[in-house]
Design a protein around this motif. Structure first.
Motif, mmCIF file in Angstrom:
data_model
loop_
_atom_site.group_PDB
_atom_site.id
_atom_site.type_symbol
_atom_site.label_atom_id
_atom_site.label_comp_id
_atom_site.label_asym_id
_atom_site.label_seq_id
_atom_site.Cartn_x
_atom_site.Cartn_y
_atom_site.Cartn_z
ATOM 1 N N ILE A 109 0.388 -1.088 0.140
ATOM 2 C CA ILE A 109 -0.089 -0.284 0.060
ATOM 3 C C ILE A 109 0.676 0.770 0.050
ATOM 4 C CG2 ILE A 109 -1.472 1.330 1.273
ATOM 5 C CD1 ILE A 109 -2.512 -1.312 2.612
ATOM 6 N N ALA A 110 0.972 2.067 -0.994
ATOM 7 C CA ALA A 110 1.313 3.213 -1.432
ATOM 8 C C ALA A 110 1.366 4.148 -0.147
ATOM 9 C CB ALA A 110 1.652 3.660 -2.520
ATOM 10 N N ALA B 10 -0.861 12.389 -4.476
ATOM 11 C CA ALA B 10 -2.057 11.854 -4.314
ATOM 12 C C ALA B 10 -3.303 11.879 -5.969
ATOM 13 C CB ALA B 10 -3.117 11.945 -3.258
ATOM 14 N N MET B 11 -2.505 12.410 -6.913
ATOM 15 C CA MET B 11 -3.194 12.794 -7.695
ATOM 16 C C MET B 11 -4.096 12.050 -8.114
ATOM 17 S SD MET B 11 -3.107 16.588 -8.028
ATOM 18 C CE MET B 11 -3.924 17.146 -9.606
ATOM 19 N N SER C 75 -3.187 8.734 0.728
ATOM 20 C CA SER C 75 -2.906 9.799 0.499
ATOM 21 C C SER C 75 -1.958 10.088 2.147
ATOM 22 C CB SER C 75 -3.622 11.289 -0.011
ATOM 23 O OG SER C 75 -4.499 11.559 0.876
ATOM 24 N N LYS C 76 -1.065 11.612 2.376
ATOM 25 C CA LYS C 76 -0.881 12.187 3.391
ATOM 26 C C LYS C 76 -1.763 13.287 3.416
ATOM 27 C CE LYS C 76 3.741 10.063 3.245
ATOM 28 N NZ LYS C 76 5.389 10.499 3.385
ATOM 29 N N LYS D 287 -8.502 5.746 9.320
ATOM 30 C CA LYS D 287 -9.149 4.492 8.840
ATOM 31 C C LYS D 287 -9.327 4.231 7.929
ATOM 32 C CE LYS D 287 -14.509 4.441 9.971
ATOM 33 N NZ LYS D 287 -15.879 4.932 10.066
ATOM 34 N N LEU D 288 -9.285 4.770 6.679
ATOM 35 C CA LEU D 288 -9.083 4.489 5.387
ATOM 36 C C LEU D 288 -7.650 3.092 5.278
ATOM 37 C CD1 LEU D 288 -9.597 3.639 2.339
ATOM 38 C CD2 LEU D 288 -8.573 6.464 2.035
ATOM 39 N N LEU D 289 -6.831 3.418 6.119
ATOM 40 C CA LEU D 289 -5.717 2.893 6.129
ATOM 41 C C LEU D 289 -6.214 1.253 6.749
ATOM 42 C CD1 LEU D 289 -2.627 2.542 4.868
ATOM 43 C CD2 LEU D 289 -2.447 3.649 6.962
ATOM 44 N N GLY D 290 -6.285 1.439 7.507
ATOM 45 C CA GLY D 290 -7.115 -0.094 8.395
ATOM 46 C C GLY D 290 -7.854 -0.362 7.746
#
Length: 130
Positions: free
Chosen positions: A80-81, A86-87, A104-105, A110-113
């Motif tokens: 997972i990058a 994040a374009m 994206s940073k 929550k999304l990453l999990g």
């Protein structure tokens, strides 16, 4: 069994934040600040997944994703990058390089999990039966 997650991130505060979050979520976090350390992390006991910064100083983090996809014993490891780039075109480049997903940073944990859980579940289903 705890899943081992390799965090490849050159920015120390970001690396520590990701590792701390992973450990709080019940994962075992491994850290690498450059590609040399990342490749070394695969020698003994490969991680179950990789959180990968795309830009590691002057190094292209995506070369690690491409290498993983080219190694038969490693190719099912989720990558997972985690990137500031994040374009849509950046995300397409990340996926084409071999990453399973891109977040994206600043990181939405929550999304990453959810991404991590999804890809670890999928990788487990691809493992050959003993």
């Amino acid at each position: 069994m705890k899943h081992r997650i390799l965090v490849v991130e050159d920015n120390q505060p970001n690396r520590e934040l990701l590792c701390d979050w992973l450990e709080a979520e019940g994962y075992e976090a491994l850290a690498a600040e450059n590609l040399e350390q990342a490749f070394a992390a695969f020698k003994d006991q490969p991680p179950h997944a990789v959180l990968l910064d795309v830009q590691l100083g002057s190094e292209d983090g995506l070369s690690l994703a491409a290498w993983i996809r080219g190694e038969p014993k490693l190719q099912n490891i989720p990558v997972i990058a985690v990137t500031a780039h994040a374009m849509v075109t950046d995300q397409e480049r990340v996926i084409q390089a071999g990453c399973n997903a891109c977040t994206s940073k600043p990181v939405d944990f929550k999304l990453l999990g959810k991404q991590l859980e999804r890809w670890l579940d999928r990788a487990a289903k691809l493992q050959p039966s003993p």
